[in-house]
Design a protein around this motif. Structure first.
Motif, PDB file in Angstrom:
ATOM      1  N   ASP A 107      38.626  33.466  42.996  1.00 35.59           N
ATOM      2  CA  ASP A 107      37.988  34.662  42.897  1.00 35.59           C
ATOM      3  C   ASP A 107      38.850  35.742  42.572  1.00 35.59           C
ATOM      4  O   ASP A 107      40.115  35.808  42.916  1.00 35.59           O
ATOM      5  CB  ASP A 107      37.437  35.124  44.367  1.00 35.59           C
ATOM      6  CG  ASP A 107      36.333  34.200  44.985  1.00 35.59           C
ATOM      7  OD1 ASP A 107      35.539  33.674  44.158  1.00 35.59           O
ATOM      8  OD2 ASP A 107      36.368  33.507  46.082  1.00 35.59           O
ATOM      9  N   ILE A 108      38.525  36.480  41.448  1.00 38.30           N
ATOM     10  CA  ILE A 108      39.283  37.590  41.172  1.00 38.30           C
ATOM     11  C   ILE A 108      38.353  38.889  41.152  1.00 38.30           C
ATOM     12  O   ILE A 108      37.290  38.862  40.606  1.00 38.30           O
ATOM     13  CB  ILE A 108      39.593  37.393  39.550  1.00 38.30           C
ATOM     14  CG1 ILE A 108      40.440  35.886  39.583  1.00 38.30           C
ATOM     15  CG2 ILE A 108      40.440  38.637  39.073  1.00 38.30           C
ATOM     16  CD1 ILE A 108      40.661  35.595  38.251  1.00 38.30           C
ATOM     17  N   SER A 109      38.978  40.053  41.861  1.00 37.69           N
ATOM     18  CA  SER A 109      38.326  41.100  42.036  1.00 37.69           C
ATOM     19  C   SER A 109      38.899  41.964  40.945  1.00 37.69           C
ATOM     20  O   SER A 109      39.950  42.091  40.524  1.00 37.69           O
ATOM     21  CB  SER A 109      38.701  41.613  43.628  1.00 37.69           C
ATOM     22  OG  SER A 109      38.207  40.900  44.437  1.00 37.69           O
ATOM     23  N   LEU A 110      37.681  42.806  40.267  1.00 34.28           N
ATOM     24  CA  LEU A 110      38.119  43.373  39.116  1.00 34.28           C
ATOM     25  C   LEU A 110      37.975  44.925  39.444  1.00 34.28           C
ATOM     26  O   LEU A 110      37.129  45.419  40.296  1.00 34.28           O
ATOM     27  CB  LEU A 110      36.916  43.089  37.790  1.00 34.28           C
ATOM     28  CG  LEU A 110      36.873  41.684  37.589  1.00 34.28           C
ATOM     29  CD1 LEU A 110      35.708  41.526  36.699  1.00 34.28           C
ATOM     30  CD2 LEU A 110      38.298  41.405  36.678  1.00 34.28           C
ATOM     31  N   PRO A 111      38.878  45.724  38.934  1.00 33.46           N
ATOM     32  CA  PRO A 111      39.002  47.251  39.328  1.00 33.46           C
ATOM     33  C   PRO A 111      38.004  48.412  38.668  1.00 33.46           C
ATOM     34  O   PRO A 111      37.873  49.282  38.998  1.00 33.46           O
ATOM     35  CB  PRO A 111      40.351  47.628  39.012  1.00 33.46           C
ATOM     36  CG  PRO A 111      40.790  46.751  37.775  1.00 33.46           C
ATOM     37  CD  PRO A 111      40.001  45.371  38.165  1.00 33.46           C
ATOM     38  N   ALA A 112      37.041  47.570  37.872  1.00 34.08           N
ATOM     39  CA  ALA A 112      36.131  48.154  37.217  1.00 34.08           C
ATOM     40  C   ALA A 112      34.891  47.485  36.951  1.00 34.08           C
ATOM     41  O   ALA A 112      34.985  46.297  36.938  1.00 34.08           O
ATOM     42  CB  ALA A 112      36.452  48.838  35.896  1.00 34.08           C
ATOM     43  N   ASP A 113      33.634  48.086  36.874  1.00 32.20           N
ATOM     44  CA  ASP A 113      32.540  47.389  36.651  1.00 32.20           C
ATOM     45  C   ASP A 113      32.481  46.701  35.044  1.00 32.20           C
ATOM     46  O   ASP A 113      32.846  47.334  34.033  1.00 32.20           O
ATOM     47  CB  ASP A 113      31.101  48.235  36.451  1.00 32.20           C
ATOM     48  CG  ASP A 113      30.782  48.588  37.813  1.00 32.20           C
ATOM     49  OD1 ASP A 113      31.205  47.736  38.976  1.00 32.20           O
ATOM     50  OD2 ASP A 113      30.331  49.695  38.005  1.00 32.20           O
ATOM     51  N   VAL A 114      32.036  45.487  34.802  1.00 30.82           N
ATOM     52  CA  VAL A 114      31.821  44.887  33.489  1.00 30.82           C
ATOM     53  C   VAL A 114      30.365  44.585  33.263  1.00 30.82           C
ATOM     54  O   VAL A 114      29.651  44.488  34.021  1.00 30.82           O
ATOM     55  CB  VAL A 114      32.833  43.468  33.641  1.00 30.82           C
ATOM     56  CG1 VAL A 114      34.168  43.690  33.760  1.00 30.82           C
ATOM     57  CG2 VAL A 114      32.318  42.536  34.565  1.00 30.82           C
ATOM     58  N   GLU A 115      30.291  44.160  32.089  1.00 31.56           N
ATOM     59  CA  GLU A 115      28.998  43.973  31.376  1.00 31.56           C
ATOM     60  C   GLU A 115      28.820  42.400  31.484  1.00 31.56           C
ATOM     61  O   GLU A 115      29.294  41.586  30.846  1.00 31.56           O
ATOM     62  CB  GLU A 115      28.811  44.459  29.905  1.00 31.56           C
ATOM     63  CG  GLU A 115      27.486  44.122  29.523  1.00 31.56           C
ATOM     64  CD  GLU A 115      26.439  45.171  30.157  1.00 31.56           C
ATOM     65  OE1 GLU A 115      25.389  44.682  30.778  1.00 31.56           O
ATOM     66  OE2 GLU A 115      26.719  46.509  30.277  1.00 31.56           O
ATOM     67  N   GLY A 116      28.028  41.917  32.637  1.00 28.66           N
ATOM     68  CA  GLY A 116      28.089  40.429  32.895  1.00 28.66           C
ATOM     69  C   GLY A 116      27.295  39.666  31.880  1.00 28.66           C
ATOM     70  O   GLY A 116      27.810  38.411  31.572  1.00 28.66           O
TER      71      GLY A 116
END
Length: 138
Positions: A107-116
């Motif tokens: 699991d990798i937490s991303l620091p910003a929203d991404v376009e899934g």
């Protein structure tokens, strides 16, 4: 006992000692394998999004599942034990077993929203590259 058989016994004893040494000199420094292992990753923030590189040597593309939800990337899959399989090359003794196998998850937490819906993945030379573009604010 004759002198000849005494010499022969000492030779056999020496050979037995060499064999015992060979069998016991291999030592493992790792604890038993966990139920699931976690592949190594490199994560990069780029101009247009994130690029994640996952070390998955020996894993087939079909055995990899990538899921993106919100700011979380989930990677799952399975790697079989790499071992010789050719005729006459079947293993008879394991000397070292350091390559993780079986089920894996990361699991990798991303620091910003991404376009899934725009995530793309490429598998090259044992590395899985996952490209996650930033979500536009439009």
């Amino acid at each position: 006992m004759s002198e000849m058989s005494d010499v022969r016994l000492k030779q056999l004893h020496g050979r037995l000692g060499d064999l015992v040494y060979q069998f016991t000199r291999v030592q493992f420094s790792h604890s038993p394998a966990p139920e699931r292992w976690a592949p190594s990753v490199n994560a990069y923030r780029c101009e247009k999004g994130f690029a994640i590189c996952v070390d998955l040597a020996g894993v087939t593309k079909d055995a990899i599942h990538v899921e993106v939800e919100g700011r979380k990337l989930r990677l799952e899959g399975r790697r079989d034990i790499p071992e010789p399989k050719g005729k006459g090359e079947e293993p008879i003794q394991i000397l070292a077993m350091e390559i993780d196998s079986g089920s894996f998850a990361r699991d990798i937490s991303l620091p910003a929203d991404v376009e899934g819906s725009a995530v793309r993945a490429e598998y090259q030379e044992g590395f899985l590259w996952i490209y996650l573009p930033f979500r536009s604010n439009a």
